[in-house]
Design an enzyme around this catalytic site. Structure first.
Site, mmCIF file in Angstrom:
data_model
loop_
_atom_site.group_PDB
_atom_site.id
_atom_site.type_symbol
_atom_site.label_atom_id
_atom_site.label_comp_id
_atom_site.label_asym_id
_atom_site.label_seq_id
_atom_site.Cartn_x
_atom_site.Cartn_y
_atom_site.Cartn_z
ATOM 1 N N PHE A 145 0.826 -1.223 0.000
ATOM 2 C CA PHE A 145 0.000 0.000 0.000
ATOM 3 C C PHE A 145 0.851 1.260 0.000
ATOM 4 C CE2 PHE A 145 -0.199 2.630 3.819
ATOM 5 C CZ PHE A 145 0.519 1.916 4.747
ATOM 6 N N LYS A 146 2.113 1.132 0.396
ATOM 7 C CA LYS A 146 2.985 2.292 0.457
ATOM 8 C C LYS A 146 3.161 2.938 -0.922
ATOM 9 C CE LYS A 146 4.793 1.268 4.811
ATOM 10 N NZ LYS A 146 4.121 0.053 5.183
ATOM 11 N N ASP A 147 2.886 2.170 -1.984
ATOM 12 C CA ASP A 147 3.006 2.724 -3.338
ATOM 13 C C ASP A 147 2.082 3.914 -3.559
ATOM 14 O OD1 ASP A 147 4.959 0.988 -4.379
ATOM 15 O OD2 ASP A 147 3.459 -0.554 -4.810
#
Ligand SMILES: *Cc1c(COP(=O)(O)O)cnc(C)c1O
Length: 535
Positions: A106-108
Site C-alpha cells: 500500500f505504500k506505493d
C-alpha cells in the site's frame, strides 16, 4: 494555511513541511485547523480516482502549484488499474486492495506521489541544494521509496532496513534496486532501531549538512507528503460503496486498518476531518500490541518484548504518527504532546488524560491478532470467501470480526433497553450497554448520554484495508494453508500460484535472478557515519 510542529508553534508552508520532513524541534508537521477546512466531499465522490486525489491534495497541501500535473505524473500507468485501489467484496465485508501498485504494497499509493511533491516543492521554493532522503523501513516502505525516487534529478535516497527483519522477497526487492542515486543498508537491530537512528541523524546532521549544500528529508510517514495521498482511498472506497448501492451518501462506514506506524489509519482520521462519514477507525495490531493497549487504556507503554511476526511491517513499538493524533485529541496542545514524548523517550511510557482518551475513543477502537489466529484467518478466507489475503490483511480481517462481535453485542443490549421504554432507570440494562441508557437517570435525560449509535455501527459496512500482496510473504501463506514451503521464496510463489490460481504480480515474479547490488550491513552506532560517507 500553515503547518505547525506538534511540539511548538514552529510554522511553515505545506511545501516546506514536505521538504523538511520533520520539524526542527523533533515534532511532526500538522495542520492545526484541519477540522475547520471546508471541502466539498460529496462532490469529490463523483470524481475518478486521479481527479479525486488531486482535489484532496490541493485541499491538504494548498501551496503546491500544478497539483493536477503532479498527480497525473505520479499515478498514470503505474498501477494495475486506473482506479488505483479497487474495492472487492469478500463475504459480508469489503477488501480495499491497496497493493496494486509497482511494488505490491500500500505504500506505493503515497510513495508514487512523494517524489513529485518533493521535486515540485524544490522547484517552487528555488532550493538549489541536493536533497537526500533518509528512510527507515520495516520492509515495504524501502522498496516503494526506492521505486519512487531512483534516478530522480537532484535527489538521492538511503534506505535502512532491519537485518534479518524482513521477508526474503522484501529483501530481494530492495537489494536489487538499480539507480545511481540509491543506497540500501541493513542495520543490526529491529525497525525501531532503524527509525530511531534516522530521527537522530536528522537532529544531529541537518545543520551541518545544510552548510554543505545538502538538505535531508524523509520518505517515512513522518513526512506529511506521505500521509496526504493516503487520504484519497478512504474516499474511493466510500464512493464505490455508494455506486454499488450498498450505502447512501451520508451513511457511515467503518474502516479496519492493519497498523504499525499509525500512518495509514491516521489518513482515515484526516478523511473524517474533511467530512467523510466515518463510523469507527478500527486499529488492528499484531502481538506487538502497544497501540491496542493504548487505545483501550490511555497508557502507552513500549517497555515490552519486541516480537518478530508473520506481519513484519507491523512489528513496531514506537508508532510515530500517534503523535499527530495526540496533538488533535488534546485540543492542539503542544505542551501536552511535548510532555508525553519526553516521557516516552525517557521512561518508555506515557499516559494521557481522560479527555484526550475519550476524544480518541470517539473514533478509534482496537484489537490484536496473534500468530495462530493470523494463520487461521488466511485459511478461512481462502476456504470460505475464496480470497487470498496476506498476513497483514489477515490481522485486519480477524480484528474486523472482533469489532463486529463487539458492536453486535452492544447493539443488542441497546435494543433491549429500548424495548424497556428507553428509560434508563427502568430498562434493567443500566450500565451494561456502556452508553445508551447507561445511567439510571430519568427518561428525559436518557438520550443525553446516547453518545454512540451502536445500531448504526452494526449496520454499516466494514472496509478492511488490504496492505500487501500475499506474494510478498509466501512462507507465511504456505504455513497458514498447511503446506510445506519449498526452500526458497520464489519457488514458494509458484506453489501458491498452483494452489490458488492467483496471479503473481509481475514486479515480484521478475525479481529472481536479478543481481544483488547492495550488501552493506552496519551497527546502529555506525548509522550517521554511513550517511556522511555516502552523500
Ligand atoms: C507499512 C505497512 C503497514 C502499517 O502501516 P502504518 O501506516 O505504518 O500503520 C501494514 N501493512 C503493510 C503490508 C505495510 O507495509
Amino acid at each position: 494555511m500553515y503547518y505547525q510542529s506538534t511540539r511548538s508553534d514552529e510554522k511553515v508552508l505545506s511545501t516546506n513541511a514536505v521538504l523538511n520532513g520533520i520539524a526542527s524541534d523533533g515534532g511532526l508537521y500538522v495542520n492545526p485547523d484541519i477540522a475547520k477546512i471546508s471541502f466539498d466531499w460529496k462532490n469529490a465522490l463523483k470524481l475518478r480516482t486521479i481527479d479525486m486525489a488531486a482535489s484532496i491534495l490541493k485541499t491538504l497541501l494548498p501551496d503546491f502549484e500544478n497539483m493536477d500535473a503532479l498527480v497525473e505524473a505520479a499515478y498514470k500507468g503505474k498501477f494495475e488499474t486506473d482506479e488505483l485501489t479497487p474495492l472487492v467484496k469478500a463475504g459480508d465485508d469489503y477488501i480495499l486492495e491497496l497493493f496494486r501498485g509497482p511494488t505490491s504494497a500500500f505504500k506505493d499509493v503515497a510513495l508514487s506521489m512523494l517524489p513529485q511533491l518533493i521535486t515540485g516543492a524544490k522547484k517552487q521554493t528555488g532550493l538549489k541544494d541536493k536533497i537526500v532522503i533518509l528512510t527507515a523501513t520495516s520492509g515495504d516502505t524501502g522498496k516503494a521509496a526506492l521505486e519512487g525516487f531512483h534516478d530522480v534529478d537532484g535527489v538521492s535516497i538511503i534506505v535502512f532496513y532491519p537485518y534479518g527483519g524482513v521477508s526474503e522477497v522484501q529483501k530481494a526487492q530492495m537489494v536489487t534496486q538499480e539507480g545511481a542515486n540509491v543506497k540500501v543498508c541493513a542495520v543490526r537491530g529491529n525497525f525501531d532501531d532503524c527509525q530511531r537512528g534516522v530521527k537522530k541523524a536528522f537532529s544531529d546532521l541537518t545543520e551541518r549538512l545544510k552548510n554543505n549544500g545538502v538538505v535531508l528529508s524523509s520518505a517515512n510517514s513522518i513526512n506529511i507528503g506521505r500521509l496526504a495521498p493516503q487520504v484519497t482511498y478512504y474516499f474511493t472506497a466510500y464512493r464505490d460503496l455508494v455506486n454499488s448501492g450498498r450505502i447512501n451518501v451520508g451513511d457511515i462506514v467503518n474502516y479496519v486498518v492493519p497498523t504499525g506506524n499509525f500512518g495509514d489509519i491516521l489518513a482515515g482520521y484526516y478523511a473524517k476531518m474533511l467530512g467523510l462519514p466515518v463510523g469507527r477507525l478500527v486499529c488492528a495490531s499484531n502481538i506487538n500490541n502497544v497501540l491496542t493497549d493504548f487505545i483501550n487504556t490511555g497508557v502507552y507503554d513500549k517497555n515490552r518484548p519486541f516480537h518478530k511476526t508473520q506481519s513484519p511491517s507491523m512489528d513496531i513499538l514506537v508508532s510515530s504518527n500517534l503523535e499527530r493524533l495526540l496533538f488533535m485529541a488534546s485540543g492542539n496542545s503542544t505542551e501536552k504532546v511535548r510532555a508525553w514524548m519526553k516521557d516516552l523517550s525517557g521512561k518508555g511510557v506515557f499516559s494521557v488524560d481522560k479527555d484526550t482518551l475519550s476524544s480518541i475513543q470517539d473514533t478509534f477502537c482496537s484489537w490484536y491478532c496473534d500468530k495462530e489466529q493470523t494463520e487461521k484467518e488466511i485459511k478461512k478466507y481462502l476456504d470460505e470467501r475464496h480470497y487470498l489475503i496476506d498476513p497483514h490483511t489477515a490481522v485486519g480481517c480477524y480484528v474486523a470480526e472482533k469489532f463486529k462481535e463487539y458492536v453486535n453485542e452492544k447493539a443488542k443490549l441497546c435494543e433491549e433497553s429500548e424495548l424497556n421504554n428507553n428509560t434508563g432507570a427502568l430498562c434493567g440494562n443500566s450500565g451494561k450497554c456502556g452508553n445508551i441508557c447507561g445511567t439510571a437517570e430519568k427518561a428525559a435525560d436518557c438520550g443525553k448520554c446516547a453518545k454512540t449509535d451502536f445500531k448504526a455501527l452494526k449496520d454499516a459496512p466494514c472496509v478492511i484495508l488490504s496492505t500487501a500482496s500475499p506474494y510478498k510473504f509466501p512462507t507465511a501463506i504456505l504455513n497458514a494453508l498447511g503446506k510445506t514451503p519449498d526452500a526458497d521464496e520464489f519457488a514458494q510463489m509458484r506453489q501458491i500460484k498452483e494452489l490458488t490460481g492467483v496471479p503473481i504480480p509481475k514486479n515480484l515474479d521478475s525479481l529472481k535472478g536479478k543481481e544483488v547490488l547492495h550488501k552493506d550491513v552496519i551497527d546502529f552506532a555506525e548509522l550517521e557515519d554511513y550517511i556522511l560517507k555516502n552523500i
